[in-house]
Design an enzyme around this catalytic site. Structure first.
Site, PDB file in Angstrom:
ATOM      1  N   GLU A 206      10.801  -5.248  15.496  1.00 62.05           N
ATOM      2  CA  GLU A 206       9.730  -3.670  15.331  1.00 62.05           C
ATOM      3  C   GLU A 206       8.603  -4.541  15.887  1.00 62.05           C
ATOM      4  O   GLU A 206       7.173  -3.758  15.532  1.00 62.05           O
ATOM      5  CB  GLU A 206       9.128  -4.704  13.374  1.00 62.05           C
ATOM      6  CG  GLU A 206       9.990  -4.470  12.422  1.00 62.05           C
ATOM      7  CD  GLU A 206      10.019  -3.249  11.653  1.00 62.05           C
ATOM      8  OE1 GLU A 206       8.887  -2.733  11.559  1.00 62.05           O
ATOM      9  OE2 GLU A 206      11.623  -2.889  11.497  1.00 62.05           O
TER      10      GLU A 206
ATOM     11  N   HIS B 103       4.438  -7.344   8.315  1.00 61.71           N
ATOM     12  CA  HIS B 103       4.267  -7.809   9.717  1.00 61.71           C
ATOM     13  C   HIS B 103       3.668  -8.864   9.982  1.00 61.71           C
ATOM     14  O   HIS B 103       3.001  -8.566   9.100  1.00 61.71           O
ATOM     15  CB  HIS B 103       4.018  -6.507  10.650  1.00 61.71           C
ATOM     16  CG  HIS B 103       4.976  -5.197  10.628  1.00 61.71           C
ATOM     17  ND1 HIS B 103       4.788  -3.982  10.583  1.00 61.71           N
ATOM     18  CD2 HIS B 103       6.436  -5.251  10.888  1.00 61.71           C
ATOM     19  CE1 HIS B 103       5.228  -3.143  10.592  1.00 61.71           C
ATOM     20  NE2 HIS B 103       6.864  -4.014  11.237  1.00 61.71           N
TER      21      HIS B 103
ATOM     22  N   ALA C  16       0.859  -1.633  -0.015  1.00 59.58           N
ATOM     23  CA  ALA C  16      -0.073   0.204   0.260  1.00 59.58           C
ATOM     24  C   ALA C  16       1.132   1.700  -0.262  1.00 59.58           C
ATOM     25  O   ALA C  16       0.655   1.648  -0.651  1.00 59.58           O
ATOM     26  CB  ALA C  16      -0.737  -0.126   1.439  1.00 59.58           C
TER      27      ALA C  16
ATOM     28  N   CYS D 260      -2.683  -1.657  13.457  1.00 57.58           N
ATOM     29  CA  CYS D 260      -1.578  -1.161  13.611  1.00 57.58           C
ATOM     30  C   CYS D 260      -1.351   0.187  14.378  1.00 57.58           C
ATOM     31  O   CYS D 260      -0.272   0.316  15.034  1.00 57.58           O
ATOM     32  CB  CYS D 260      -0.816  -0.504  11.866  1.00 57.58           C
ATOM     33  SG  CYS D 260      -0.723  -1.916  10.902  1.00 57.58           S
TER      34      CYS D 260
ATOM     35  N   ASP E 265       1.326  -9.005  11.773  1.00 54.44           N
ATOM     36  CA  ASP E 265      -0.072  -8.347  12.296  1.00 54.44           C
ATOM     37  C   ASP E 265      -1.268  -8.614  11.236  1.00 54.44           C
ATOM     38  O   ASP E 265      -2.502  -8.046  11.581  1.00 54.44           O
ATOM     39  CB  ASP E 265      -0.204  -7.508  13.178  1.00 54.44           C
ATOM     40  CG  ASP E 265       0.353  -6.103  12.500  1.00 54.44           C
ATOM     41  OD1 ASP E 265       0.757  -5.804  11.691  1.00 54.44           O
ATOM     42  OD2 ASP E 265       0.465  -5.145  13.532  1.00 54.44           O
TER      43      ASP E 265
HETATM   44  O1  SUG Z   1       6.307   0.719   8.467  1.00 60.27           O
HETATM   45  N1  SUG Z   1       4.214   2.228   6.702  1.00 60.27           N
HETATM   46  C1  SUG Z   1       4.389   1.322   7.907  1.00 60.27           C
HETATM   47  C2  SUG Z   1       3.275   0.994   8.541  1.00 60.27           C
HETATM   48  C3  SUG Z   1       2.964  -0.178   9.446  1.00 60.27           C
HETATM   49  C4  SUG Z   1       1.960  -0.747  10.230  1.00 60.27           C
HETATM   50  N2  SUG Z   1       1.972  -0.992  11.177  1.00 60.27           N
HETATM   51  C5  SUG Z   1       1.612  -2.884  11.185  1.00 60.27           C
HETATM   52  N3  SUG Z   1       1.756  -3.519  10.196  1.00 60.27           N
HETATM   53  N4  SUG Z   1       1.713  -3.005  12.453  1.00 60.27           N
HETATM   54  C6  SUG Z   1       5.464   0.842   7.645  1.00 60.27           C
HETATM   55  O2  SUG Z   1       5.546   0.335   6.713  1.00 60.27           O
HETATM   56  C7  SUG Z   1       4.743   4.297   5.151  1.00 60.27           C
HETATM   57  C8  SUG Z   1       5.383   5.146   5.496  1.00 60.27           C
HETATM   58  C9  SUG Z   1       6.190   6.019   3.979  1.00 60.27           C
HETATM   59  O3  SUG Z   1       6.349   5.383   2.837  1.00 60.27           O
HETATM   60  O4  SUG Z   1       5.542   7.178   3.598  1.00 60.27           O
HETATM   61  C10 SUG Z   1       5.089   3.156   6.524  1.00 60.27           C
HETATM   62  O5  SUG Z   1       6.346   3.595   6.656  1.00 60.27           O
END
Ligand code: SUG
Length: 418
Positions: A162, A230, A27, A347, A232
Site C-alpha cells: 500500500e 495503514h 470512516a 493520505c 500513517d
Molecule cells: O484505502 N478509502 C481509502 C483511504 C486511504 C487513506 N490513505 C492513507 N491512510 N494513507 C482506503 O481505505 C474509501 C472509498 C469508498 O469507500 O468509497 C477508501 O478507499
C-alpha cells in the site's frame, strides 16, 4: 539545486463518492451511502496545497485517474452500464486521491546507486484500489523520467503493498542517508492486514537499500483492530523525529532501540494511550498529519480540523507546542470530504525528496497554477453525488468531461490517460 522534500498531492477526482468499499477503514464504512461533494472535496485539497505553499514548502500534484475505469471493467468482461452495483462503485472510485498509497519512495541518499527509487503500490487487498496502479505508474514514469530516478513496476500479487502509507524514513536531514522503516501487518484480526512483509522486503531490495539501515516493524494488532488500516493513521516521521501513538507497533521498545542505534540523534515523541486513546487518535487523525520542516528549520504539524475538535488530542498538541517538543507550530486544514472516506492530510500526499529541477514541471505547482486548477474544478466537478446516482449515464458523462478538462488545462492529454 539541493534535494528538498516535495509533497505531491492527489487532486480529488470528480467521481469522489462514499461507497463503503474499505472494510477496516471505519470512516469509510460508516459513511457508506452518504451524499458526497466532489467539488468541495477537490477545493479543500487545493486549499491544503495553498497553505503548504504559504509555509514555503515545495508542492506537486498527481492527477485523478479516468473513471469509471473502462479498461478494468473490460478485463472483467463487462462495462459500466451492465456491471453489478458493487463493480460500478469499484470502477468509479476516486481513491487515487490518496497519494500516500501511490508508491513507496526511497530518496537517492539511501540507495546504493544514488538514484531516487519509486515502486508503484499494487493495492491488491481492496478491489476498488487494485486497478489504480497502471494509471499511477504512467504518471510516475512521466513525472520522474529524469535519470536521477528509478521507477519500478508493482510487487506481484498476492503480496499486498500500500505504498508510502506504511513506510517511514528517518534521517538527520532530508539530504543525508536515512533509516527506512517498513511497517507491515499480520493477518488474523477482524480486518485485513493490507501491507505484507514480503511486499515490503521486495520494495527494499528493488530500491537497493542498505539492509543494515532498513527496519521491518510489525504494526500492532490492536491498532489494526481499532481502525488503523495503514500505519500513517497512528505514526508519522520527518527527518530525525518519529511521532507515534504508544500502541502503534507490536514491539515499540524493540523498534525504538533499533532506531536509536542506527540514528543516535532520533527524537521519539510517543503519545501515551492514557492521554489520547487509540480511538481518539484514529477518529481525529492526529497522526495522519503532515510533519514538515519549515524553511527556517523548525517543524510544523499540518492536522485536520477533526484534531482540533477532539479535546484530548488538542490538549496534548497545545501542551506539546507550549513545551520543548520538536513540533513548533500547528496548521489546521479542512479536508473533511476526504476524511469521511478515511483520508486525512497525510493520505493525500506522496513525499519525494529530490531536486525540483529534475521533476517534470507539469507535476509541480505554484499559486497561479493552483488557481487555474481551481477554476477547472469550479466549472466542471459535480457539486454532489448521491450514492444511487453512480449508474447514471449523465453523471458518468459529466465526470469524464471534467477529467478531460483538467488534463487539457495541464497539457497532459494522451500522456497519462492510458
Ligand atoms: O484505502 N478509502 C481509502 C483511504 C486511504 C487513506 N490513505 C492513507 N491512510 N494513507 C482506503 O481505505 C474509501 C472509498 C469508498 O469507500 O468509497 C477508501 O478507499
Amino acid at each position: 539545486m539541493s534535494q528538498v522534500e516535495i509533497n505531491f498531492d492527489g487532486i480529488v477526482g470528480p467521481s469522489h463518492n462514499y461507497a463503503g468499499l474499505s472494510p477496516g477503514n471505519l470512516a469509510a464504512t460508516r459513511n457508506a451511502g452518504a451524499v458526497s461533494h466532489p467539488r468541495a472535496a477537490a477545493l479543500q485539497g487545493i486549499a491544503k496545497m495553498r497553505a503548504n505553499l504559504a509555509l514555503g514548502l515545495a508542492q506537486g500534484i498527481l492527477l485523478p485517474h479516468p473513471r469509471p475505469d473502462h479498461r478494468w471493467l473490460t478485463t472483467l468482461a463487462t462495462d459500466h452500464a451492465a456491471a453489478a452495483p458493487h463493480l460500478q462503485a469499484q470502477a468509479l472510485s476516486a481513491s487515487a486521491m490518496w497519494a500516500a498509497n501511490a508508491a513507496t519512495v526511497s530518496p537517492a541518499p539511501d540507495a546504493a546507486d544514488g538514484r531516487c527509487h519509486l515502486t508503484v503500490a499494487n493495492l491488491v487487498t481492496m478491489p476498488h484500489r487494485s486497478h489504480e496502479w497502471p494509471a499511477t505508474l504512467a504518471q510516475l514514469r512521466l513525472a520522474f523520467a529524469h535519470e536521477r530516478f528509478a521507477v519500478h513496476a508493482p510487487v506481484p500479487a498476492p503480496f499486498g503493498d500500500e505504498g508510502a502509507a506504511n513506510h517511514m524514513r528517518l534521517a538527520a536531514s532530508h539530504d543525508t542517508p536515512g533509516v527506512e522503516v517498513f511497517v507491515y501487518g499480520v493477518a488474523g484480526g477482524p480486518f485485513p492486514a493490507r501491507q505484507h512483509r514480503e511486499a515490503s522486503a521486495a520494495v527494499a531490495r528493488a530500491h537497493r537499500l542498505d539492509p543494515a539501515r532498513t527496519l521491518f516493524v510489525q504494526q500492532s494488532d490492536a491498532a489494526i483492530a481499532a481502525g488503523a488500516f495503514h500505519n500513517d493513521v497512528v505514526a508519522v516521521a520527518n527527518e530525525r523525529v518519529l511521532f507515534a501513538h504508544e500502541q502503534a507497533f507490536a514491539d515499540a521498545p524493540g523498534f525504538h532501540a533499533d532506531l536509536r542505534r542506527l540514528l543516535p540523534e532520533v527524537e521519539i515523541v510517543e503519545v501515551p494511550a492514557a492521554r489520547v486513546s487509540l480511538e481518539d487518535a484514529i477518529a481525529s487523525y492526529l497522526f495522519n498529519a503532515q510533519l514538515v520542516t519549515l524553511p527556517g528549520g523548525a517543524m510544523a504539524l499540518v492536522v485536520p480540523g477533526e484534531a482540533r475538535a477532539t479535546p484530548s488530542v488538542w490538549r496534548w498538541l497545545e501542551e506539546h507546542v507550549a513545551g520543548n517538543g520538536p513540533i513548533r507550530r500547528l496548521e489546521v486544514v479542512d479536508v473533511r470530504e476526504s476524511m469521511a472516506n478515511g483520508g486525512g492530510p497525510a493520505c493525500l500526499r506522496l513525499r519525494v525528496v529530490a531536486d525540483p529541477a529534475t521533476v517534470d514541471p507539469r507535476f509541480l505547482v505554484d499559486a497561479a497554477k493552483l488557481d487555474c486548477i481551481a477554476d477547472v474544478i469550479e466549472a466542471h466537478w459535480p457539486e454532489r453525488i448521491a450514492h444511487d446516482a453512480i449508474a447514471d449515464a449523465a453523471l458518468i458523462g459529466r465526470i469524464e468531461a471534467a477529467h478531460t478538462a483538467l488534463l487539457e488545462a495541464l497539457d497532459l492529454v494522451g500522456l497519462i490517460d492510458r
